[in-house]
Scaffold this active site. Structure first.
Site, short mmCIF file in Angstrom:
data_model
loop_
_atom_site.label_atom_id
_atom_site.label_comp_id
_atom_site.label_asym_id
_atom_site.label_seq_id
_atom_site.Cartn_x
_atom_site.Cartn_y
_atom_site.Cartn_z
CG HIS A 49 -0.28 -0.17 2.53
ND1 HIS A 49 -0.50 -1.25 3.34
CD2 HIS A 49 0.62 0.60 3.16
CE1 HIS A 49 0.23 -1.14 4.43
NE2 HIS A 49 0.93 -0.02 4.34
C1 T46 Z 1 4.03 -0.74 6.76
C2 T46 Z 1 4.34 -2.12 7.16
C3 T46 Z 1 5.79 -2.40 7.37
C4 T46 Z 1 -2.76 -0.21 13.99
O1 T46 Z 1 -3.73 -0.31 14.75
N1 T46 Z 1 -1.87 0.82 14.17
C5 T46 Z 1 -0.78 0.96 13.38
O2 T46 Z 1 0.01 1.91 13.59
C6 T46 Z 1 -0.59 0.04 12.31
C7 T46 Z 1 0.61 0.20 11.37
C8 T46 Z 1 -1.48 -0.97 12.15
N2 T46 Z 1 -2.54 -1.10 12.98
C9 T46 Z 1 -3.46 -2.23 12.81
C10 T46 Z 1 -4.25 -2.22 11.52
C11 T46 Z 1 -4.43 -3.70 11.23
O3 T46 Z 1 -5.57 -4.16 11.92
O4 T46 Z 1 -2.67 -3.42 12.78
C12 T46 Z 1 -3.20 -4.35 11.84
C13 T46 Z 1 -2.16 -4.75 10.81
O5 T46 Z 1 -1.83 -3.60 10.01
P1 T46 Z 1 -1.49 -3.72 8.46
O6 T46 Z 1 -2.39 -4.67 7.80
O7 T46 Z 1 -1.43 -2.32 7.91
O8 T46 Z 1 -0.02 -4.37 8.52
P2 T46 Z 1 1.10 -4.49 7.41
O9 T46 Z 1 2.17 -5.32 8.00
O10 T46 Z 1 0.55 -4.92 6.09
O11 T46 Z 1 1.65 -3.01 7.19
C14 T46 Z 1 2.22 -2.31 8.27
C15 T46 Z 1 1.93 -0.82 8.09
O12 T46 Z 1 0.53 -0.60 7.95
C16 T46 Z 1 2.63 -0.29 6.87
O13 T46 Z 1 2.52 1.12 6.84
O14 T46 Z 1 4.85 -0.06 6.20
O15 T46 Z 1 3.63 -2.53 8.34
#
Ligand code: T46
Length: 132
Positions: A49
């Site tokens: 993303h």
């Molecule tokens: C990135 C990579 C390396 C939160 O509640 N707070 C936060 O600050 C973040 C980043 C996530 N969340 C929640 C939202 C989702 O329910 O944690 C869960 C997993 O997040 P996400 O699906 O966005 O995870 P990744 O690993 O795909 O991505 C994250 C970051 O979103 C992204 O910016 O660079 O880690």
């Protein structure tokens, strides 16, 4: 996108190493949030993303992974992150994906915004339109 790599000064002594991160010094923005991801299996891709406004600095403080950054203007580069003294800057409106995680990888991310799901662009075509 070579300017995206930031090398941090390693301090410490015979007891071991130390790296200090300071906002608007060696971290090029106000730090509003720090999170870290770990326990990711090697065949999993995370991220995939972009953000409308958020800048991020990614550092593998343990183990390693690869990070692919794509600015939507034809510049796409894959970096190997496996040193705790090296960071990759992911600017706003840059598509990022993280892959090839080692089993012991701890990827720490510093961000200049609080978490807001509305700041995420998860569809690549929407991202390309936002870049234009
Ligand atoms: C990135 C990579 C390396 C939160 O509640 N707070 C936060 O600050 C973040 C980043 C996530 N969340 C929640 C939202 C989702 O329910 O944690 C869960 C997993 O997040 P996400 O699906 O966005 O995870 P990744 O690993 O795909 O991505 C994250 C970051 O979103 C992204 O910016 O660079 O880690």
């Amino acid at each position: 996108m070579q300017d995206k790599i930031i090398n941090f000064k390693v301090m410490g002594d015979q007891r071991g190493s130390l790296i200090a991160l300071e906002e608007n010094h060696n971290v090029p923005f106000d730090v509003k949030r720090v999170f870290y991801i770990y326990g990711t299996q090697g065949n999993i891709t995370r991220g995939n993303h972009s953000h409308y406004q958020t800048k991020q600095l990614l550092i593998t403080i343990n183990g390693g992974c690869q990070v692919t950054l794509d600015d939507g203007k034809g510049n796409k580069e894959t970096y190997t992150l496996n040193k705790p003294n090296v960071g990759i800057l992911q600017d706003e409106l840059v598509w990022g994906s993280m892959h090839n995680f080692s089993h012991d990888c701890v990827l720490m991310v510093l961000a200049d915004s609080y978490y807001d799901d509305k700041d995420y662009i998860r569809d690549y075509d929407t991202f390309l339109k936002a870049v234009k």
